[in-house]
Write a protein that holds these residues in place. Structure first.
Motif, short mmCIF file in Angstrom:
data_model
loop_
_atom_site.label_atom_id
_atom_site.label_comp_id
_atom_site.label_asym_id
_atom_site.label_seq_id
_atom_site.Cartn_x
_atom_site.Cartn_y
_atom_site.Cartn_z
N VAL A 101 0.82 -1.21 0.00
CA VAL A 101 0.00 0.00 0.00
C VAL A 101 0.86 1.26 0.00
CG1 VAL A 101 -0.19 0.01 2.53
CG2 VAL A 101 -1.95 1.13 1.15
N GLU A 102 2.05 1.21 0.62
CA GLU A 102 2.92 2.39 0.63
C GLU A 102 3.34 2.78 -0.79
OE1 GLU A 102 3.38 -0.31 2.40
OE2 GLU A 102 3.05 0.32 4.49
N ASN A 103 3.60 1.76 -1.65
CA ASN A 103 3.97 2.06 -3.04
C ASN A 103 2.84 2.74 -3.78
OD1 ASN A 103 5.42 -1.16 -2.86
ND2 ASN A 103 6.57 0.74 -2.78
N ILE A 104 1.61 2.28 -3.58
CA ILE A 104 0.46 2.86 -4.27
C ILE A 104 0.25 4.31 -3.83
CG2 ILE A 104 -2.03 2.67 -4.62
CD1 ILE A 104 -0.34 0.58 -6.10
N ARG A 105 0.38 4.55 -2.53
CA ARG A 105 0.21 5.92 -2.04
C ARG A 105 1.28 6.85 -2.58
NH1 ARG A 105 -1.08 4.06 4.17
NH2 ARG A 105 -3.33 3.71 3.90
N GLU A 106 2.52 6.34 -2.65
CA GLU A 106 3.63 7.18 -3.10
C GLU A 106 3.59 7.45 -4.59
OE1 GLU A 106 8.54 7.01 -3.31
OE2 GLU A 106 7.41 5.49 -2.18
N VAL A 107 3.30 6.39 -5.37
CA VAL A 107 3.39 6.51 -6.83
C VAL A 107 2.13 7.08 -7.44
CG1 VAL A 107 3.75 5.23 -8.97
CG2 VAL A 107 5.04 4.62 -6.93
N ASN A 138 -7.74 -1.04 -1.53
CA ASN A 138 -8.55 -0.11 -0.72
C ASN A 138 -8.04 1.32 -0.86
OD1 ASN A 138 -10.16 -2.20 0.19
ND2 ASN A 138 -8.90 -2.58 2.01
N ALA A 139 -6.70 1.47 -0.89
CA ALA A 139 -6.13 2.81 -1.06
C ALA A 139 -6.44 3.39 -2.43
CB ALA A 139 -4.63 2.75 -0.82
N LEU A 140 -6.57 2.50 -3.42
CA LEU A 140 -6.80 2.94 -4.80
C LEU A 140 -8.27 3.18 -5.08
CD1 LEU A 140 -4.99 3.35 -7.34
CD2 LEU A 140 -5.53 0.99 -7.96
N LEU A 141 -9.13 2.60 -4.26
CA LEU A 141 -10.55 2.58 -4.56
C LEU A 141 -11.14 3.98 -4.68
CD1 LEU A 141 -13.02 0.80 -5.01
CD2 LEU A 141 -13.39 0.79 -2.54
N LYS A 142 -10.87 4.83 -3.71
CA LYS A 142 -11.45 6.18 -3.73
C LYS A 142 -10.95 6.96 -4.92
CE LYS A 142 -13.92 9.46 -1.89
NZ LYS A 142 -15.41 9.34 -1.86
N SER A 143 -9.66 6.76 -5.29
CA SER A 143 -9.10 7.47 -6.43
C SER A 143 -9.76 7.03 -7.73
CB SER A 143 -7.59 7.25 -6.51
OG SER A 143 -6.96 7.68 -5.31
N ILE A 144 -10.09 5.74 -7.85
CA ILE A 144 -10.74 5.24 -9.07
C ILE A 144 -12.17 5.73 -9.14
CG2 ILE A 144 -11.56 3.13 -10.18
CD1 ILE A 144 -9.08 1.72 -9.19
N GLU A 145 -12.84 5.81 -7.98
CA GLU A 145 -14.25 6.22 -7.97
C GLU A 145 -14.42 7.69 -8.32
OE1 GLU A 145 -18.17 5.77 -5.10
OE2 GLU A 145 -16.17 5.59 -4.25
N GLU A 146 -13.58 8.56 -7.76
CA GLU A 146 -13.71 10.00 -7.99
C GLU A 146 -12.34 10.60 -8.30
OE1 GLU A 146 -15.60 11.73 -4.64
OE2 GLU A 146 -17.47 10.63 -4.88
N PRO A 147 -11.76 10.28 -9.45
CA PRO A 147 -10.45 10.85 -9.76
C PRO A 147 -10.59 12.30 -10.24
CG PRO A 147 -11.22 9.52 -11.57
CD PRO A 147 -12.26 9.40 -10.50
N PRO A 148 -9.51 13.04 -10.22
CA PRO A 148 -9.55 14.39 -10.83
C PRO A 148 -9.87 14.28 -12.32
CG PRO A 148 -7.59 14.11 -9.45
CD PRO A 148 -8.22 12.76 -9.57
N PRO A 149 -10.43 15.29 -12.92
CA PRO A 149 -10.86 15.18 -14.32
C PRO A 149 -9.73 14.96 -15.31
CG PRO A 149 -11.05 17.44 -13.52
CD PRO A 149 -10.76 16.59 -12.32
N GLU A 165 -14.65 -6.75 -6.53
CA GLU A 165 -15.84 -6.26 -7.24
C GLU A 165 -16.01 -4.77 -7.07
OE1 GLU A 165 -17.87 -7.73 -9.25
OE2 GLU A 165 -16.98 -9.74 -9.10
N THR A 166 -15.56 -4.23 -5.95
CA THR A 166 -15.68 -2.78 -5.74
C THR A 166 -14.88 -1.99 -6.77
OG1 THR A 166 -13.89 -3.00 -4.12
CG2 THR A 166 -16.14 -2.97 -3.28
N VAL A 167 -13.76 -2.54 -7.23
CA VAL A 167 -12.96 -1.89 -8.26
C VAL A 167 -13.60 -2.09 -9.63
CG1 VAL A 167 -10.72 -1.87 -9.42
CG2 VAL A 167 -10.83 -2.09 -6.93
N LEU A 168 -14.05 -3.32 -9.90
CA LEU A 168 -14.65 -3.60 -11.21
C LEU A 168 -15.92 -2.79 -11.43
CD1 LEU A 168 -14.23 -7.50 -11.37
CD2 LEU A 168 -12.82 -5.75 -12.46
N SER A 169 -16.71 -2.59 -10.37
CA SER A 169 -17.97 -1.87 -10.53
C SER A 169 -17.76 -0.39 -10.84
CB SER A 169 -18.81 -2.01 -9.26
OG SER A 169 -18.17 -1.39 -8.16
#
Length: 561
Positions: A101-107, A138-149, A165-169
């Protein structure tokens, strides 16, 4: 300049270059044309079918100076840098090395707010995304749901089921399919023509079939074969370099089985060993050819399909398909699949393949139960499959049963049948005409003693009483001799057939335990007589006689319906 492998040199640069994924490319082109673009994409499918390539082309389409467009120019800075993997606004991430998760947050997460330097969008391409940890998703989920335009996520995976499924949806999912061998062979033809390589279509078809739906694998295998042969490629070269099983060996094996030639099948296994083939691959290719024969037997027009029959193989495949029934092919496919699994863990793989081919030959002698039942009630007997030359088995003729009128109601066999012991040679029995209807006891005992002396001395000779009637023989034992009585029951089929040979008519055999006389004895005797009559009536039925001649069995009991 250093050599560039074919898989990289011929990587598609636009949607039209992607082979075998028309549904995906058409959808993306229409979305780009209409401006209905999602902010998260998932490209799923087996290896080498174009997942990451599709993501890169989509990134070029979004970033091209003429875009967003379905036809990126390929000449602007954005198109060139994305193709070379050095665009600062298109970040490719290997999830296998950025699992935590640290890599995802950093990159990713920390860079979302930063606007693209030059392009319209900041694109994150995450390869093999299924390897991310649960916390990373989980760290990526919010970014995928509402990313900047200005952010677009593109994820590639070979294992779609491992993505939450939360990511696929929250993403548009595109499933890329394995590419047909015909389409792969056509693309390989364009490559070799452009590269100036002489190669026959049968060689390209072999490479395409070995790639198993992966364009990248096909290009890598072609590179390997070119390195071995140089500027001219033959089918034998392809088989040698890639370790493929020769088609001639497969055809010869199918013909040996069709001819029921066990010696030839053993010789072909030895030939496969001498040529250094992996016997699991031999089983796999045989099962594939069995499948092809089944397809041709269902639809003969498929002979024109290069995936079924290679160049010059159509006539041979058609001739083989005519020699196998669909039932044969279905049984053979199951047999070969099991043999491949057995060989995987076998200390002597050769023995397993030899026995599998031998079982295949014997399975072809089976007659379907529908044919047996269809012929059981008629006047004609089902004709057995003729064995191969050298494997002829003599058949003992069965005398026709004596005609008996069939009363009503008709009885039927009530209990399951079981195999009956083999009867002694008919030549050992005396002529039926010389035996008195009720005086055949001595002749029958003599035949029992001659056929099974141990059974005679240990069972028959120990009976308290042996009674003969016109259609029945009864062996009576004391209550302490129940085991001997059971032995008579176990050999009843053999004894009854022996009685028929001695008397020329059907004889019922029974083993009973002697007991004190009581008032119920007459009723029991009457019931026994009725049961015997029903048994004789059942045995006289033409359909029952036919079944008894087909199957080595006996009727244990009958009941009146």
């Amino acid at each position: 300049m250093s050599y560039q492998v074919l898989a990289r040199k011929w990587r598609p640069q636009k949607f039209d270059d992607i082979v075998g994924q028309q549904a995906v490319t058409r959808t993306l082109r229409n979305a780009l044309g209409s401006g209905r673009l999602a902010q998260s994409f998932v490209f799923a499918g087996p290896r080498g079918v174009g997942k990451t390539t599709t993501a890169r082309i989509l990134a070029r389409a979004l970033s091209c100076t003429n875009g967003p467009t379905a036809e990126p120019c390929g000449t602007c800075e954005a198109c060139i840098e994305i193709a070379e993997g050095r665009d600062i606004d298109v970040l490719e991430i290997d999830a296998a090395t950025h699992t935590q998760v640290e890599n995802i947050r950093e990159v990713i997460v920390s860079n979302l707010a930063i606007a693209p330097v030059r392009n319209r969008y900041k694109v994150f391409i995450i390869d093999e995304v299924h390897q991310l940890s649960g916390h990373s998703f989980n760290a990526l989920l919010k970014s995928i749901e509402e990313p900047p335009p200005h952010v677009v996520f593109m994820m590639a995976t070979t294992e779609l089921e491992k993505i939450p499924e939360t990511v696929l949806s929250r993403s548009q999912v595109y499933e890329l399919r394995p590419i047909g061998s015909g389409a792969i062979a056509a693309q390989l033809r364009r490559i070799v023509d452009a590269e100036g390589i002489e190669v026959g279509q049968d060689s390209l078809q072999l490479i395409a079939r070995a790639a198993e739906g992966s364009m990248r694998d096909a290009q890598s295998k072609l590179d390997q074969v070119i390195a071995f042969t140089g500027g001219s490629i033959a089918a034998d070269d392809v088989a040698t370099v890639l370790g493929l099983v020769g088609r001639d060996l497969l055809f010869d094996t199918l013909e040996a089985v069709a001819n029921e030639d066990a010696a030839a099948s053993f010789a072909l296994v030895a030939r496969a060993m001498e040529m250094g083939y992996d016997l699991r691959a031999v089983c796999r290719e045989l099962s594939r050819m069995v499948r092809d024969l089944l397809v041709v037997s269902v639809d003969a027009s498929r002979l024109a399909d290069p995936e079924i029959a290679g160049e010059g193989e159509g006539d041979r495949l058609k001739a083989l398909a005519a020699r196998y029934s669909r039932e044969d092919l279905l049984r053979a496919f199951d047999l070969l699949t099991k043999a491949e699994a057995d060989i995987r863990a076998a200390a002597q793989p050769r023995y397993h393949l030899e026995m599998a081919l031998l079982r295949w030959i014997h399975l072809r002698k089976l007659v379907s139960i529908e044919d047996l039942i269809a012929n059981a009630g008629g006047s004609e007997r089902p004709a057995p499959r003729q064995p191969a030359p050298g494997n002829t088995v003599p058949r003992t003729p069965v005398p026709p049963p004596a005609p008996t009128p069939t009363p009503t109601p008709a009885p039927r066999p009530a209990a399951p049948v079981r195999p009956a012991p083999a009867s002694p040679p008919a030549s050992a029995a005396p002529a039926a005409a010389s035996v008195d209807p009720n005086g055949y006891k001595d002749a029958l005992l003599a035949q029992i003693k001659s056929g099974k002396p141990v059974f005679y001395n240990t069972v028959v000779a120990q009976a308290q009483k042996i009674e003969t009637a016109v259609d029945r023989v009864t062996f009576t034992f004391s209550p302490s001799q129940r085991t001997l009585r059971d032995s008579v029951e176990q050999n009843r089929g053999w004894l009854e057939s022996l009685g028929q040979q001695v008397t020329g008519r059907r004889i019922a055999v029974a083993g009973v335990i002697a007991g004190p006389p009581d008032a119920a004895a007459p009723a029991a005797a009457a019931a026994a007589d009725k049961k015997s009559a029903l048994r004789q009536q059942a045995l006289a039925d033409a359909g029952v006689q036919t079944m008894l001649e087909i199957f080595p069995a006996e009727i244990r009991d009958v009941e009146e319906m």
